[in-house]
Design an enzyme around this catalytic site. Sequence first.
Site, PDB file in Angstrom:
ATOM      1  N   GLY A 298       0.800  -1.222   0.000  1.00 22.42           N
ATOM      2  CA  GLY A 298       0.000   0.000   0.000  1.00 22.42           C
ATOM      3  C   GLY A 298       0.829   1.268   0.000  1.00 22.42           C
ATOM      4  O   GLY A 298       0.693   2.121  -0.886  1.00 22.42           O
TER       5      GLY A 298
ATOM      6  N   HIS B 252      -2.756   6.319   8.084  1.00 18.68           N
ATOM      7  CA  HIS B 252      -1.926   5.238   8.620  1.00 18.68           C
ATOM      8  C   HIS B 252      -0.438   5.594   8.518  1.00 18.68           C
ATOM      9  O   HIS B 252       0.299   5.524   9.508  1.00 18.68           O
ATOM     10  CB  HIS B 252      -2.225   3.950   7.845  1.00 18.68           C
ATOM     11  CG  HIS B 252      -1.405   2.769   8.245  1.00 18.68           C
ATOM     12  ND1 HIS B 252      -1.864   1.805   9.106  1.00 18.68           N
ATOM     13  CD2 HIS B 252      -0.146   2.392   7.914  1.00 18.68           C
ATOM     14  CE1 HIS B 252      -0.921   0.890   9.285  1.00 18.68           C
ATOM     15  NE2 HIS B 252       0.132   1.226   8.555  1.00 18.68           N
ATOM     16  N   GLU B 253      -0.024   5.995   7.329  1.00 19.37           N
ATOM     17  CA  GLU B 253       1.407   6.295   7.152  1.00 19.37           C
ATOM     18  C   GLU B 253       1.796   7.520   7.976  1.00 19.37           C
ATOM     19  O   GLU B 253       2.878   7.570   8.551  1.00 19.37           O
ATOM     20  CB  GLU B 253       1.749   6.503   5.674  1.00 19.37           C
ATOM     21  CG  GLU B 253       1.353   5.352   4.749  1.00 19.37           C
ATOM     22  CD  GLU B 253       1.819   3.979   5.212  1.00 19.37           C
ATOM     23  OE1 GLU B 253       2.842   3.887   5.906  1.00 19.37           O
ATOM     24  OE2 GLU B 253       1.123   2.988   4.893  1.00 19.37           O
TER      25      GLU B 253
ATOM     26  N   MET C  54       4.400   3.432   2.312  1.00 19.62           N
ATOM     27  CA  MET C  54       5.529   3.280   3.222  1.00 19.62           C
ATOM     28  C   MET C  54       5.812   4.584   3.951  1.00 19.62           C
ATOM     29  O   MET C  54       5.871   5.652   3.351  1.00 19.62           O
ATOM     30  CB  MET C  54       6.746   2.818   2.410  1.00 19.62           C
ATOM     31  CG  MET C  54       7.983   2.600   3.250  1.00 19.62           C
ATOM     32  SD  MET C  54       7.722   1.284   4.480  1.00 19.62           S
ATOM     33  CE  MET C  54       8.770   1.881   5.790  1.00 19.62           C
ATOM     34  N   GLU C  55       6.031   4.453   5.267  1.00 17.72           N
ATOM     35  CA  GLU C  55       6.106   5.600   6.172  1.00 17.72           C
ATOM     36  C   GLU C  55       7.481   6.225   6.311  1.00 17.72           C
ATOM     37  O   GLU C  55       7.773   6.840   7.344  1.00 17.72           O
ATOM     38  CB  GLU C  55       5.615   5.153   7.557  1.00 17.72           C
ATOM     39  CG  GLU C  55       6.557   4.164   8.294  1.00 17.72           C
ATOM     40  CD  GLU C  55       6.196   2.702   8.152  1.00 17.72           C
ATOM     41  OE1 GLU C  55       5.530   2.346   7.163  1.00 17.72           O
ATOM     42  OE2 GLU C  55       6.589   1.898   9.025  1.00 17.72           O
ATOM     43  N   ASN C  56       8.359   6.127   5.302  1.00 17.62           N
ATOM     44  CA  ASN C  56       9.700   6.717   5.385  1.00 17.62           C
ATOM     45  C   ASN C  56       9.646   8.106   6.017  1.00 17.62           C
ATOM     46  O   ASN C  56       8.806   8.927   5.669  1.00 17.62           O
ATOM     47  CB  ASN C  56      10.288   6.850   3.976  1.00 17.62           C
ATOM     48  CG  ASN C  56       9.995   5.656   3.110  1.00 17.62           C
ATOM     49  OD1 ASN C  56      10.422   4.568   3.426  1.00 17.62           O
ATOM     50  ND2 ASN C  56       9.223   5.849   2.056  1.00 17.62           N
TER      51      ASN C  56
END
Length: 853
Positions: free
Chosen positions: A256, A292-293, A258-260
Amino acid sequence: RVIRRADYAAPDWLVPDIAMVIDLDPAQTHVRTTMSVTRNGAHDRPLRLDGDMIEPSIVWIDGIEADAWTRTGGMLEIPLTGQHHIVEIEVLLAPERNTQLMGLYASGGLLCTQCEAEGFRRITFFPDRPDVLSRYKVRLIANKARFPVLLANGDPVGTGDLEDGKHYADWDDPFPKPCYLFALVAGDLVANRTTFVTRSGREVSLAIWVRAPDLAKTDHALHALSTSMRWDEEVYGREYDLDVFNIVAVDDFNFGAMENKGLNIFNSRYILADPDTATDYDYDAVAAVVAHEYFHNWSGNRVTCRDWFQLSLKEGFTVYRDQQFSADQGSAAVKRIEDVRTLRAAQFPEDSGPLAHPVRPDEYQEISNFYTATIYNKGAEVIRMMATMLGRDRFRAGSDLYFDRHDGTAATVEDFALAMEDAGEIDLAQFRLWYSQAGTPRVTATLTHHAGDGRAMLSLRQHVPATPGQPTKQPMVLPLRIKLFGADTGKPLGEERLFLLRDAAAEIAFETVTETPVLSINRGFSAPVVVETNRTAADLAFLSAHDDDPFARYEAMQQLMLDTLVTAVTHGHADHQAVIDAVRNTLTDANLDSAFIAEAVLLPSDSFIGDQLAVVDPDAVSAAREALRRDLGRALERDWREAYERSRANRFEYSPAAKGARRLRTVSLGYIAASGAADAAELAFVQFENADNMTDRQGALTTLVSSHADSRIAALDIFYNRYSDNPLVLDKWFSTQALSSRDDTLAVVEELARHRDFTLANPNRARALVGAFSVNQRAFHAADGRGYRFVADQLIALDKLNPQTAAKLVPPLGRWKRFDEGRATLMRGELERILATPGLSKDMFEQVAKSLD
Ligand code: ARG
Ligand code: ZN
């Protein structure tokens, strides 16, 4: 090779600082990494760095070229004598040849990265484990015309032009982070921007970066970002901490998003939305994934995971947070219904199959295989149960304590539980079994009433089934919200109770029960368990009309439908009248909103019905379901048409009420079609042609595609031609056909796999056809095994390109134990054929070998 949680040891070397100079080019990228390394504790072990599919072209130690290094088992080993050293390594990469989409890769003219879980080792040599936290300084260099935008983590600190048409951008991330949060993007991008001022006055510049033609589709995501930033301040007291927050949408992405840190990278399907191309479901998913991220900035980045066994520490908590956020934006009851439906569709089967694992696993071979519904969704349920037991304020105190204690560190699931215990004054000793025991607990609830003395007794039993590697289980703590209703008056008999079932069995007494009680249990799905009760069809119908908790009303209806369908499958026939009456009651109840009605009147899916049976007969299940749908369609035809008409809108609007109306409209259309009404196809085609939004258009198309009407062909052609240059909508064109209930679906899908727009190289497209088909229970399980063969062929081909995405598609084949001997043998045969494929990835190997066990 198996990695075990029990083997955890602190890192031998720490890397407090890292500087990278990355000269980007799709064919040949130079990565020069400078690390300050510090010996961690007293030992004489060398520096060991992970590397995957890369070779060092040169290594320097403290500024001097070194040749004392060795390569052993994927690691780069460098002997070092002192406490601190500067190690510098250069690596060459070819991102355009990276089909795995892990590490640095090319997507639609962009260069981007994905490092979680173990992608950073495909970019440079590094201790690729989440408990090594470093401050990053990154210089990106690229051709300015081709890659005018250069993004990395943290704050931008400088840009400039270089020779040969190149330019550079410098980025500094002041927050120490593990390498799985590293990211960069280079490309010809435009931004939709806004400013967000945090509670304490920091001005943050927000930007969503896309290719120019997509810019108009980013308003919804940008709005969701601001909304979630404010929400996290208000609900969790969490503020953003950098001057910029960038999001980039890319078309080729393994999952989905990515929280970088400071630079989230998204699958474009969770960013791009406009009424013409995205459904209401897509809009909701965009907002949920953006939230969410973003929420990961605290639950994941500021406090990260010590090792990958702790993955649910960040994922379970963050899913819980995004679920709460979404519940606050619209109907909380409908959101809960959707969450539970997802849990039952994805997690329950996992928990009862060969890939079952605890929320905190004890071992893995390939960590990518553990980004599962158990880690994410069951993990969220575990957090939700703590919140239920603690109550809002104590749960918030526990969360504050957790963030305070562990800010800037890599924590464990145990740390989270301890913070909850300390702040919430609760003992979670037994509750921790939710982290260590796999399997969905089953509760049996029997209510008896003694009219004479006005007492009712509820007897409860729990049982946790055996799962691979865990033959016997201990009783768990199950928080059950319980309430009784009077069958005569329809009124509650007393307040709701929260009962913590801790033992294998318990009895609860209810006093002054003056009329026949009806049991409402596990209200709001307070525990993620299966509950079996002695309630009759009449009790369930009663609750579906009288329970004062909307979720419980939905549950009662679902249980009534499920009982009826299971009877129909096992006995060959069932009385449909109770379901018909209950559905009529709900459908015509003027006090209920459309979104709730639409959810409540939907029949359980083929696979969920199958999950109730000892041995699944997919044809019998789908026949029973179709028969009940047809009877509901016929018996309530006037009501469906009335609901269809009252849900008509003049023009598109994105609001909870308008969404609910669209949902009910398409559900009603489905039932009108199921009734066999002569005008159903025409109604659908008119809706298809007149729709001013994708929800109505795809809803109508879905109905047509499962019908016998010739107009389905015309509709598919119109849809294809209209959207042939929009990959996300073409995915819908593929998946709608793969999910059709028509008899010829398998043949259609085989044909679609040869379509010029089909490719396994794009994960969204692969999932749209192969993934969708393999959850179409009836088509996939064609008795001659052709569906299995098709999927296995695709997985073998996909594994050569992208093992991670291929391995995710194994579970439907792995469920062979649930089917009759003939199908089970065919399914095993395909798994064995996959396993025998030369050069199989370790991702696939783990999933397939476990599925055959
Ligand atoms: N952390 C990301 C998210 O949930 C997903 C990363 C998935 N990684 C993987 N290897 N499957 O927001
Ligand atoms: Zn996540």
